[in-house]
Design a protein around this motif. Sequence first.
Motif, PDB file in Angstrom:
ATOM      1  N   THR A   7       0.817  -1.069  -0.048  1.00 59.27           N
ATOM      2  CA  THR A   7      -0.213  -0.172   0.129  1.00 59.27           C
ATOM      3  C   THR A   7       1.366   1.169   0.080  1.00 59.27           C
ATOM      4  O   THR A   7       0.557   1.924  -0.827  1.00 59.27           O
ATOM      5  N   PRO A   8       1.583   1.432   0.438  1.00 60.47           N
ATOM      6  CA  PRO A   8       2.741   2.316   1.044  1.00 60.47           C
ATOM      7  C   PRO A   8       3.334   2.790  -0.130  1.00 60.47           C
ATOM      8  O   PRO A   8       3.882   3.711  -0.898  1.00 60.47           O
ATOM      9  N   SER A  73       6.642  13.369   2.676  1.00 63.23           N
ATOM     10  CA  SER A  73       5.454  12.147   1.902  1.00 63.23           C
ATOM     11  C   SER A  73       5.787  11.146   1.704  1.00 63.23           C
ATOM     12  O   SER A  73       5.912   9.609   2.723  1.00 63.23           O
ATOM     13  N   PHE A  74       7.621  11.183   0.997  1.00 63.57           N
ATOM     14  CA  PHE A  74       8.511  10.158   0.367  1.00 63.57           C
ATOM     15  C   PHE A  74       9.119  10.049   1.123  1.00 63.57           C
ATOM     16  O   PHE A  74       8.318   8.216   1.778  1.00 63.57           O
ATOM     17  N   LEU A  75       9.282  10.498   2.886  1.00 62.77           N
ATOM     18  CA  LEU A  75      10.350   9.943   3.623  1.00 62.77           C
ATOM     19  C   LEU A  75       8.885   9.032   4.103  1.00 62.77           C
ATOM     20  O   LEU A  75       9.993   8.011   5.399  1.00 62.77           O
ATOM     21  N   LEU A  76       8.296   9.221   4.901  1.00 64.56           N
ATOM     22  CA  LEU A  76       7.140   8.874   5.367  1.00 64.56           C
ATOM     23  C   LEU A  76       7.143   7.932   6.049  1.00 64.56           C
ATOM     24  O   LEU A  76       6.572   6.678   5.648  1.00 64.56           O
ATOM     25  N   CYS A  77       6.206   7.552   3.619  1.00 60.37           N
ATOM     26  CA  CYS A  77       5.865   6.317   2.893  1.00 60.37           C
ATOM     27  C   CYS A  77       6.970   5.073   3.512  1.00 60.37           C
ATOM     28  O   CYS A  77       7.305   4.295   3.793  1.00 60.37           O
ATOM     29  N   ILE A  78       8.122   5.760   3.214  1.00 66.60           N
ATOM     30  CA  ILE A  78       9.445   4.821   3.672  1.00 66.60           C
ATOM     31  C   ILE A  78       9.866   4.363   4.926  1.00 66.60           C
ATOM     32  O   ILE A  78       9.759   2.830   5.509  1.00 66.60           O
ATOM     33  N   ILE A  79       9.776   4.685   6.195  1.00 69.46           N
ATOM     34  CA  ILE A  79       9.413   4.433   7.450  1.00 69.46           C
ATOM     35  C   ILE A  79       7.961   3.793   7.209  1.00 69.46           C
ATOM     36  O   ILE A  79       8.155   3.356   8.058  1.00 69.46           O
ATOM     37  N   CYS A  80       6.964   4.001   6.830  1.00 73.35           N
ATOM     38  CA  CYS A  80       5.777   3.060   6.467  1.00 73.35           C
ATOM     39  C   CYS A  80       6.122   1.944   6.866  1.00 73.35           C
ATOM     40  O   CYS A  80       5.867   0.909   7.278  1.00 73.35           O
ATOM     41  N   MET A  81       7.024   1.656   5.637  1.00 72.21           N
ATOM     42  CA  MET A  81       7.451   0.222   4.671  1.00 72.21           C
ATOM     43  C   MET A  81       8.044  -0.313   5.763  1.00 72.21           C
ATOM     44  O   MET A  81       8.194  -1.748   6.049  1.00 72.21           O
ATOM     45  N   TYR A  82       8.880   0.530   6.547  1.00 74.08           N
ATOM     46  CA  TYR A  82      10.214  -0.241   7.254  1.00 74.08           C
ATOM     47  C   TYR A  82       9.494  -0.555   8.707  1.00 74.08           C
ATOM     48  O   TYR A  82       9.632  -1.677   8.773  1.00 74.08           O
ATOM     49  N   SER A  99       1.513  10.291   6.279  1.00 74.34           N
ATOM     50  CA  SER A  99       2.484  10.595   4.417  1.00 74.34           C
ATOM     51  C   SER A  99       1.324  10.715   3.487  1.00 74.34           C
ATOM     52  O   SER A  99       1.893  12.397   2.936  1.00 74.34           O
ATOM     53  N   MET A 100      -0.013  10.850   3.840  1.00 76.40           N
ATOM     54  CA  MET A 100      -0.790  11.030   3.389  1.00 76.40           C
ATOM     55  C   MET A 100      -1.865  12.595   3.472  1.00 76.40           C
ATOM     56  O   MET A 100      -1.833  13.127   2.539  1.00 76.40           O
ATOM     57  N   GLY A 101      -1.085  12.867   4.675  1.00 77.49           N
ATOM     58  CA  GLY A 101      -1.553  14.673   4.735  1.00 77.49           C
ATOM     59  C   GLY A 101       0.134  15.011   4.182  1.00 77.49           C
ATOM     60  O   GLY A 101      -1.287  16.298   3.484  1.00 77.49           O
ATOM     61  N   SER A 102       0.849  14.554   4.327  1.00 74.57           N
ATOM     62  CA  SER A 102       2.042  15.389   4.054  1.00 74.57           C
ATOM     63  C   SER A 102       2.199  15.325   2.476  1.00 74.57           C
ATOM     64  O   SER A 102       1.745  16.745   1.867  1.00 74.57           O
ATOM     65  N   LEU A 103       1.387  14.434   1.636  1.00 75.46           N
ATOM     66  CA  LEU A 103       0.914  14.571   0.109  1.00 75.46           C
ATOM     67  C   LEU A 103       0.443  15.404   0.047  1.00 75.46           C
ATOM     68  O   LEU A 103       0.033  16.461  -1.576  1.00 75.46           O
ATOM     69  N   LEU A 104      -1.273  15.648   0.637  1.00 77.01           N
ATOM     70  CA  LEU A 104      -2.108  16.405   0.358  1.00 77.01           C
ATOM     71  C   LEU A 104      -2.155  17.885   0.548  1.00 77.01           C
ATOM     72  O   LEU A 104      -2.391  18.924  -0.185  1.00 77.01           O
ATOM     73  N   VAL A 105      -0.593  18.124   1.369  1.00 74.99           N
ATOM     74  CA  VAL A 105      -0.508  19.520   1.824  1.00 74.99           C
ATOM     75  C   VAL A 105      -0.037  20.167   0.484  1.00 74.99           C
ATOM     76  O   VAL A 105       0.113  21.284   0.040  1.00 74.99           O
TER      77      VAL A 105
END
Length: 152
Positions: A7-8, A73-82, A99-105
């Motif tokens: 998903t991420p 957002s990209f960094l949070l996706c990587i952290i989420c996957m980890y 991550s989704m919130g950061s992408l929305l902003v």
Amino acid sequence: MELELSTPALLFSAITLLMLAFTNRFLAIASLIRGLHKNYMKAPDQEIIVEQIHNLRRRLTLIKNMQLFGVFSFLLCIICMYLLFRGYTMAANWIFVGSMGSLLVSLLISLVEIQISTKALNLELKDMEEIFQKRSSGLDFIFKKDTKKDEE
């Protein structure tokens, strides 16, 4: 619904394309600024150039922030996957929401930047319309017959 590792990972391509678009905007604005700088040095008293420079400064700030939130957002996706890989699903869910919130902003800032760039184009059009109106009252000059040819 349980968050899976894929998903991420789906956001990777979307964020990468957005970052490419933001970088292209930055490069286009950098080119415009260089051109305006040359024009400004030749005629510093032209009001439209000063307005465009202020407009481009605001747009540069917005693009910087768009890129900042996109990278975040990209960094949070990587952290989420980890975190998902390690089995920390609750923390991964919250990081994914961030991550989704950061992408929305980032996208909202992009929307504001598009509005400002439209304003800049309208300044250019306004300037050209004033010149065009001085020359003619409309498109009639295209359809007018040449009086010299008719007299011969």
